[in-house]
Design a protein around this motif. Structure first.
Motif, PDB file in Angstrom:
ATOM      1  N   GLY A 174       0.863  -1.126   0.091  1.00 34.24           N
ATOM      2  CA  GLY A 174       0.158  -0.068   0.139  1.00 34.24           C
ATOM      3  C   GLY A 174       0.888   1.056   0.065  1.00 34.24           C
ATOM      4  N   VAL A 175       0.702   2.120  -0.958  1.00 30.64           N
ATOM      5  CA  VAL A 175       1.345   3.309  -1.010  1.00 30.64           C
ATOM      6  C   VAL A 175       0.647   4.542  -0.751  1.00 30.64           C
ATOM      7  N   ILE A 176       1.116   5.329   0.078  1.00 27.49           N
ATOM      8  CA  ILE A 176       0.422   6.429   0.796  1.00 27.49           C
ATOM      9  C   ILE A 176       1.123   7.675   0.819  1.00 27.49           C
ATOM     10  N   SER A 177       0.731   8.982   0.701  1.00 31.89           N
ATOM     11  CA  SER A 177       1.468  10.037   1.057  1.00 31.89           C
ATOM     12  C   SER A 177       0.525  11.272   1.251  1.00 31.89           C
ATOM     13  N   ASP A 178       1.106  12.321   1.963  1.00 29.65           N
ATOM     14  CA  ASP A 178       0.504  13.570   2.249  1.00 29.65           C
ATOM     15  C   ASP A 178      -1.051  13.475   2.696  1.00 29.65           C
ATOM     16  N   THR A 179      -0.974  12.470   3.727  1.00 29.76           N
ATOM     17  CA  THR A 179      -2.230  12.455   4.567  1.00 29.76           C
ATOM     18  C   THR A 179      -2.515  13.740   5.496  1.00 29.76           C
ATOM     19  N   HIS A 180      -1.548  14.485   5.769  1.00 33.57           N
ATOM     20  CA  HIS A 180      -1.643  15.798   6.553  1.00 33.57           C
ATOM     21  C   HIS A 180      -2.578  15.748   7.740  1.00 33.57           C
ATOM     22  N   GLY A 181      -2.509  14.472   8.317  1.00 32.29           N
ATOM     23  CA  GLY A 181      -3.368  14.054   9.508  1.00 32.29           C
ATOM     24  C   GLY A 181      -4.618  13.547   9.363  1.00 32.29           C
ATOM     25  N   LEU A 182      -5.094  13.197   7.998  1.00 30.11           N
ATOM     26  CA  LEU A 182      -6.287  12.631   7.686  1.00 30.11           C
ATOM     27  C   LEU A 182      -6.088  11.428   7.191  1.00 30.11           C
ATOM     28  N   LEU A 183      -6.593  10.119   7.788  1.00 30.00           N
ATOM     29  CA  LEU A 183      -6.791   9.064   7.146  1.00 30.00           C
ATOM     30  C   LEU A 183      -8.184   8.598   6.949  1.00 30.00           C
ATOM     31  N   ARG A 184      -8.381   8.421   5.498  1.00 33.83           N
ATOM     32  CA  ARG A 184      -9.833   8.194   4.951  1.00 33.83           C
ATOM     33  C   ARG A 184     -10.056   6.841   5.306  1.00 33.83           C
ATOM     34  N   PRO A 185     -11.422   6.460   5.964  1.00 40.61           N
ATOM     35  CA  PRO A 185     -11.707   5.180   5.935  1.00 40.61           C
ATOM     36  C   PRO A 185     -11.702   4.084   4.900  1.00 40.61           C
ATOM     37  N   GLN A 186     -11.682   4.576   3.743  1.00 40.60           N
ATOM     38  CA  GLN A 186     -11.401   3.955   2.223  1.00 40.60           C
ATOM     39  C   GLN A 186     -10.041   3.119   2.225  1.00 40.60           C
ATOM     40  N   VAL A 187      -9.064   3.796   3.048  1.00 39.94           N
ATOM     41  CA  VAL A 187      -7.715   3.214   3.075  1.00 39.94           C
ATOM     42  C   VAL A 187      -7.773   2.014   3.715  1.00 39.94           C
ATOM     43  N   PHE A 188      -8.491   1.952   4.696  1.00 42.47           N
ATOM     44  CA  PHE A 188      -8.442   0.268   5.485  1.00 42.47           C
ATOM     45  C   PHE A 188      -8.986  -0.528   4.526  1.00 42.47           C
ATOM     46  N   GLU A 189     -10.144  -0.404   3.910  1.00 40.65           N
ATOM     47  CA  GLU A 189     -10.558  -1.404   3.071  1.00 40.65           C
ATOM     48  C   GLU A 189      -9.767  -1.695   1.841  1.00 40.65           C
ATOM     49  N   LEU A 190      -8.938  -0.469   1.000  1.00 37.11           N
ATOM     50  CA  LEU A 190      -8.032  -0.685   0.080  1.00 37.11           C
ATOM     51  C   LEU A 190      -6.748  -1.519   0.571  1.00 37.11           C
ATOM     52  N   PHE A 191      -6.355  -1.027   1.595  1.00 39.43           N
ATOM     53  CA  PHE A 191      -5.149  -1.880   2.017  1.00 39.43           C
ATOM     54  C   PHE A 191      -5.216  -3.003   3.031  1.00 39.43           C
ATOM     55  N   ARG A 192      -6.534  -3.494   3.024  1.00 41.76           N
ATOM     56  CA  ARG A 192      -6.624  -4.604   3.956  1.00 41.76           C
ATOM     57  C   ARG A 192      -5.796  -5.984   3.656  1.00 41.76           C
ATOM     58  N   GLU A 193      -5.410  -5.943   2.416  1.00 37.61           N
ATOM     59  CA  GLU A 193      -4.536  -7.116   2.106  1.00 37.61           C
ATOM     60  C   GLU A 193      -3.123  -7.023   1.550  1.00 37.61           C
ATOM     61  N   VAL A 194      -2.645  -5.727   1.865  1.00 37.22           N
ATOM     62  CA  VAL A 194      -1.264  -5.307   1.798  1.00 37.22           C
ATOM     63  C   VAL A 194      -0.342  -6.054   2.714  1.00 37.22           C
ATOM     64  N   ASP A 195       0.822  -6.396   2.344  1.00 34.42           N
ATOM     65  CA  ASP A 195       1.797  -6.795   3.331  1.00 34.42           C
ATOM     66  C   ASP A 195       2.659  -5.857   4.158  1.00 34.42           C
ATOM     67  N   HIS A 196       2.734  -4.796   3.475  1.00 33.31           N
ATOM     68  CA  HIS A 196       3.695  -3.587   3.788  1.00 33.31           C
ATOM     69  C   HIS A 196       3.072  -2.252   3.451  1.00 33.31           C
ATOM     70  N   ILE A 197       3.252  -1.199   4.163  1.00 31.75           N
ATOM     71  CA  ILE A 197       2.751   0.038   3.744  1.00 31.75           C
ATOM     72  C   ILE A 197       3.905   1.258   3.411  1.00 31.75           C
ATOM     73  N   LEU A 198       3.951   1.845   2.442  1.00 29.26           N
ATOM     74  CA  LEU A 198       4.954   2.854   2.334  1.00 29.26           C
ATOM     75  C   LEU A 198       4.029   4.214   2.553  1.00 29.26           C
ATOM     76  N   HIS A 199       4.674   5.112   3.399  1.00 27.61           N
ATOM     77  CA  HIS A 199       4.315   6.630   3.310  1.00 27.61           C
ATOM     78  C   HIS A 199       5.238   7.505   3.069  1.00 27.61           C
ATOM     79  N   GLY A 200       4.979   8.225   2.157  1.00 24.23           N
ATOM     80  CA  GLY A 200       5.862   9.178   1.567  1.00 24.23           C
ATOM     81  C   GLY A 200       5.893  10.463   2.200  1.00 24.23           C
ATOM     82  N   GLY A 201       5.585  10.652   3.204  1.00 22.89           N
ATOM     83  CA  GLY A 201       5.781  11.948   4.032  1.00 22.89           C
ATOM     84  C   GLY A 201       4.584  12.911   4.083  1.00 22.89           C
ATOM     85  N   ASP A 202       4.599  14.046   4.850  1.00 22.15           N
ATOM     86  CA  ASP A 202       3.524  14.870   5.291  1.00 22.15           C
ATOM     87  C   ASP A 202       2.376  14.286   5.980  1.00 22.15           C
TER      88      ASP A 202
END
Length: 158
Positions: A4-32
Protein backbone atom coordinates in the motif's frame (compact mmCIF):
# COMPACT_ATOMS: atom_id res chain seq x y z
CA UNK A 1 3.89 -9.19 -2.11
CA UNK A 2 1.39 -6.33 -2.17
CA UNK A 3 2.32 -2.81 -1.00
CA UNK A 4 0.00 0.00 0.00
CA UNK A 5 1.48 3.35 -1.01
CA UNK A 6 0.24 6.55 0.62
CA UNK A 7 1.47 10.11 1.03
CA UNK A 8 0.43 13.58 2.07
CA UNK A 9 -2.17 12.48 4.60
CA UNK A 10 -1.71 15.77 6.51
CA UNK A 11 -3.33 14.18 9.57
CA UNK A 12 -6.34 12.71 7.72
CA UNK A 13 -6.64 8.95 7.24
CA UNK A 14 -9.74 8.23 5.18
CA UNK A 15 -11.82 5.12 6.02
CA UNK A 16 -11.46 3.82 2.42
CA UNK A 17 -7.73 3.33 3.04
CA UNK A 18 -8.46 0.52 5.51
CA UNK A 19 -10.53 -1.32 2.88
CA UNK A 20 -8.04 -0.76 0.04
CA UNK A 21 -5.04 -1.77 2.14
CA UNK A 22 -6.64 -4.71 3.97
CA UNK A 23 -4.64 -7.27 1.97
CA UNK A 24 -1.31 -5.42 1.77
CA UNK A 25 1.85 -6.89 3.28
CA UNK A 26 3.62 -3.56 3.84
CA UNK A 27 2.77 0.15 3.67
CA UNK A 28 5.03 2.91 2.33
CA UNK A 29 4.21 6.49 3.45
CA UNK A 30 5.84 9.25 1.40
CA UNK A 31 5.71 12.00 4.04
CA UNK A 32 3.59 14.91 5.22
CA UNK A 33 2.08 12.52 7.73
CA UNK A 34 0.54 15.35 9.76
CA UNK A 35 -0.21 13.41 12.97
CA UNK A 36 1.64 10.46 14.47
CA UNK A 37 -1.75 8.73 14.98
CA UNK A 38 -1.95 8.24 11.19
CA UNK A 39 1.07 5.90 11.33
CA UNK A 40 -0.23 4.15 14.45
CA UNK A 41 -3.49 3.41 12.61
CA UNK A 42 -1.69 2.25 9.45
CA UNK A 43 0.41 -0.12 11.60
CA UNK A 44 -2.82 -1.94 12.53
CA UNK A 45 -3.04 -2.98 8.86
CA UNK A 46 0.60 -3.85 8.05
CA UNK A 47 4.18 -2.81 8.86
CA UNK A 48 4.93 0.78 7.76
CA UNK A 49 8.02 2.40 6.28
CA UNK A 50 7.57 6.17 6.46
CA UNK A 51 9.49 9.41 6.00
CA UNK A 52 8.80 12.96 7.08
CA UNK A 53 7.72 15.69 4.69
CA UNK A 54 8.19 19.44 4.57
CA UNK A 55 4.91 20.08 6.45
CA UNK A 56 5.65 17.67 9.29
CA UNK A 57 6.44 19.12 12.70
CA UNK A 58 9.32 18.40 15.05
CA UNK A 59 7.64 15.39 16.73
CA UNK A 60 7.39 13.50 13.44
CA UNK A 61 10.79 14.68 12.16
CA UNK A 62 12.38 13.38 15.37
CA UNK A 63 10.97 9.89 14.73
CA UNK A 64 11.25 9.51 10.94
CA UNK A 65 14.05 9.87 8.39
CA UNK A 66 13.97 12.15 5.34
CA UNK A 67 14.83 9.14 3.15
CA UNK A 68 14.12 5.48 3.95
CA UNK A 69 15.74 2.63 2.07
CA UNK A 70 14.40 -0.89 2.41
CA UNK A 71 14.36 -4.18 0.56
CA UNK A 72 11.04 -5.95 0.10
CA UNK A 73 10.62 -9.18 -1.85
CA UNK A 74 14.08 -8.66 -3.37
CA UNK A 75 13.40 -5.11 -4.63
CA UNK A 76 15.52 -2.15 -3.50
CA UNK A 77 13.04 0.55 -2.47
CA UNK A 78 13.57 4.22 -1.60
CA UNK A 79 10.87 6.32 0.06
CA UNK A 80 11.27 10.11 0.22
CA UNK A 81 8.90 13.06 0.31
CA UNK A 82 10.90 14.66 -2.49
CA UNK A 83 10.70 18.30 -1.41
CA UNK A 84 14.51 18.39 -1.14
CA UNK A 85 14.52 18.29 -4.97
CA UNK A 86 12.26 21.33 -5.39
CA UNK A 87 9.78 19.90 -7.84
CA UNK A 88 10.51 16.17 -7.71
CA UNK A 89 10.19 14.17 -10.91
CA UNK A 90 11.19 10.63 -11.92
CA UNK A 91 14.43 11.67 -13.65
CA UNK A 92 15.67 13.71 -10.64
CA UNK A 93 14.75 10.92 -8.23
CA UNK A 94 16.39 8.19 -10.28
CA UNK A 95 19.57 10.27 -10.57
CA UNK A 96 19.60 10.81 -6.78
CA UNK A 97 18.94 7.14 -5.97
CA UNK A 98 20.63 5.18 -8.78
CA UNK A 99 20.51 1.83 -6.95
CA UNK A 100 16.76 1.93 -6.30
CA UNK A 101 14.42 -0.28 -8.28
CA UNK A 102 11.31 1.37 -6.81
CA UNK A 103 11.10 5.01 -5.71
CA UNK A 104 8.08 6.31 -3.80
CA UNK A 105 7.63 10.03 -3.23
CA UNK A 106 4.97 12.60 -2.40
CA UNK A 107 4.92 16.39 -2.10
CA UNK A 108 3.16 17.34 -5.35
CA UNK A 109 -0.17 15.62 -4.54
CA UNK A 110 -0.21 14.63 -8.22
CA UNK A 111 -0.53 10.87 -8.76
CA UNK A 112 2.18 9.42 -10.96
CA UNK A 113 3.27 5.94 -11.95
CA UNK A 114 6.17 5.87 -14.37
CA UNK A 115 8.86 3.51 -15.56
CA UNK A 116 12.30 5.15 -15.85
CA UNK A 117 14.50 3.26 -18.24
CA UNK A 118 13.56 -0.41 -18.17
CA UNK A 119 13.95 -1.15 -14.50
CA UNK A 120 12.99 1.69 -12.16
CA UNK A 121 9.38 2.13 -11.10
CA UNK A 122 8.60 5.60 -9.71
CA UNK A 123 5.31 6.21 -7.90
CA UNK A 124 3.65 9.20 -6.32
CA UNK A 125 0.35 7.91 -4.91
CA UNK A 126 -1.04 11.46 -4.83
CA UNK A 127 -2.33 13.17 -1.71
CA UNK A 128 -4.46 10.95 0.51
CA UNK A 129 -5.61 13.73 2.86
CA UNK A 130 -7.85 16.68 2.08
CA UNK A 131 -8.04 17.46 -1.64
CA UNK A 132 -5.57 20.11 -2.77
CA UNK A 133 -4.95 21.85 -6.07
CA UNK A 134 -8.24 20.46 -7.42
CA UNK A 135 -6.82 16.93 -7.43
CA UNK A 136 -8.96 14.18 -5.83
CA UNK A 137 -7.33 12.20 -3.01
CA UNK A 138 -5.68 8.92 -3.98
CA UNK A 139 -3.39 6.09 -2.88
CA UNK A 140 -1.34 3.50 -4.73
CA UNK A 141 -0.99 -0.27 -4.82
CA UNK A 142 2.21 -1.98 -5.95
CA UNK A 143 2.41 -5.72 -6.53
CA UNK A 144 5.86 -7.28 -6.36
CA UNK A 145 6.86 -10.60 -7.82
CA UNK A 146 10.46 -11.71 -8.21
CA UNK A 147 11.75 -11.67 -11.77
CA UNK A 148 9.16 -9.30 -13.25
CA UNK A 149 8.71 -5.50 -13.05
CA UNK A 150 6.40 -4.27 -10.28
CA UNK A 151 2.77 -3.81 -11.25
CA UNK A 152 1.11 -0.71 -9.87
CA UNK A 153 -2.07 1.29 -9.92
CA UNK A 154 -3.42 4.53 -8.51
CA UNK A 155 -6.78 4.36 -6.72
CA UNK A 156 -8.87 7.51 -6.31
CA UNK A 157 -10.54 7.86 -2.91
CA UNK A 158 -14.20 8.87 -2.93
Amino acid sequence: MRLGVISDTHGLLRPQVFELFREVDHILHGGDVGKWDVLVELETIAPVTAVYGNSDGLEIRAKLPQVAETELDGFQIVVTHGDQFGSPNPAKLQAAFPDAEIIVFGHSHRPLLELVGKTVTVMNPGGAGAPRFGIPPSVGILELEAGIPPRGRIVTLG
